[in-house]
Scaffold this motif. Sequence first.
Motif, PDB file in Angstrom:
ATOM      1  N   UNK A   1       0.781  -1.582  -0.113  1.00  9.46           N
ATOM      2  CA  UNK A   1       0.415   0.252   0.126  1.00  9.46           C
ATOM      3  C   UNK A   1       0.813   0.997   0.417  1.00  9.46           C
ATOM      4  N   UNK A   2       1.866   1.231   0.986  1.00  8.07           N
ATOM      5  CA  UNK A   2       2.491   2.653   0.898  1.00  8.07           C
ATOM      6  C   UNK A   2       3.444   2.562  -0.323  1.00  8.07           C
ATOM      7  N   UNK A   3       4.178   1.453  -1.288  1.00  6.06           N
ATOM      8  CA  UNK A   3       4.231   1.574  -2.281  1.00  6.06           C
ATOM      9  C   UNK A   3       3.748   2.179  -3.759  1.00  6.06           C
ATOM     10  N   UNK A   4       2.093   1.721  -3.348  1.00  7.36           N
ATOM     11  CA  UNK A   4       1.475   2.457  -4.214  1.00  7.36           C
ATOM     12  C   UNK A   4       0.771   4.007  -4.371  1.00  7.36           C
ATOM     13  N   UNK A   5       1.010   4.081  -2.891  1.00  6.18           N
ATOM     14  CA  UNK A   5       0.493   5.547  -2.593  1.00  6.18           C
ATOM     15  C   UNK A   5       2.205   6.698  -2.540  1.00  6.18           C
ATOM     16  N   UNK A   6       3.476   6.183  -2.850  1.00  6.22           N
ATOM     17  CA  UNK A   6       4.655   6.958  -3.306  1.00  6.22           C
ATOM     18  C   UNK A   6       4.757   7.018  -5.054  1.00  6.22           C
TER      19      UNK A   6
ATOM     20  N   UNK B   1      -6.185  -6.249   0.119  1.00  7.69           N
ATOM     21  CA  UNK B   1      -8.024  -6.583  -1.012  1.00  7.69           C
ATOM     22  C   UNK B   1      -7.731  -5.055  -2.071  1.00  7.69           C
ATOM     23  N   UNK B   2      -7.489  -4.185  -0.466  1.00  6.99           N
ATOM     24  CA  UNK B   2      -7.318  -2.821  -0.761  1.00  6.99           C
ATOM     25  C   UNK B   2      -6.446  -2.692  -1.537  1.00  6.99           C
ATOM     26  N   UNK B   3      -5.245  -3.204  -1.596  1.00  9.57           N
ATOM     27  CA  UNK B   3      -4.187  -2.820  -2.770  1.00  9.57           C
ATOM     28  C   UNK B   3      -4.664  -3.419  -4.006  1.00  9.57           C
TER      29      UNK B   3
END
Length: 336
Positions: A245-250, A276-278
């Motif tokens: 999730x942090x990677x997607x945000x970055x 699932x959220x990712x």
Amino acid sequence: MNRGGAMEADVFHNAKEDEHMDAQTFAAGKMKMIQPESMKDPKLDKLKEQVLLDWINKSLKAEHIVVQSVEEDLYDGLVLHHLLARLAGVHLTLEEMALTSSAQIHKLEAVLEELDKRLDQQDTKWDVSLIHKKDLLATLHLLVAMVTRFQPEVELPSDVKVQVVVLEVSRTGIRSDVQTEVLTEDSGFNSQEVSNRRDNNDPMEQLLKMEVKQAVLDFVNKTMASVGLQVLDLDKQFSDGVILLLLIGQLEGFFIPLSDFSLTPHSHEDMLHNVSLALNLLADLGLQVSAVQAQDVVSQDVAATLKVLYALFSKHGGGCKQEVEGRASCDHSCHS
């Protein structure tokens, strides 16, 4: 069975209660028993003594619970209670050691009710009474269903079948019949065919051979360096969904509110929620990751994890992606 500590209690007064229940159950109608010849089947032995036993003990290693027999050690609900918590993240407020027959049945009822909700079987082949009576057939059906639902990456022996004698009691007498009971489905191909399929058709096997894994790892660490995170084990560190999730945000330049996910996931359900959220975020971004379920990533399936990361790598990797693909193309020409 070693359950992390010895407890002794005088429960002899329950013997009459158990005998009364057994008589009632037999009189109620139908019983199934595995034929002795089927018990000698090497495939059944592998399923029971190796795969399922090993799976239970690995799952409960952190709880210091050691199961020695799937036939003898699941009847009181303790093992199933811990598996429910470990695999599904469901924590029921039940006594740890149920010593009396009635307490064991009460515990099994609560645990199986929660399991049945998640296993979603139209025709369950187990119930509280059968599990409590140490019925091997019912216990095997339950464990196979749990493995299939919660950890499908575990390789069960294919096409395991047993011959069972079905005894039906009525007022006119006892009628018997011999039937075949399927424990695991036939995969439809042998191990050599599986190997050939992986070598020739599975794109992830090809990607793994083309040094993409290392390139993706370098790409992830370069991206996450700005937040002080480093990934050393790509296979495992994405299983709880946090770094993903942090990677997607970055990469996508947006902030995911901490209230939307668990920054410190403690349960299987927390990890499933994060992953699932990712996957939903990737779908919203137009990055479709075919045939990957959240459970695949949580169970540390390296091919599934790499598919997810490669989708991000393909979009944001830039020159690194072209370099890897060029190297892979060269390797292919050299080996042609």
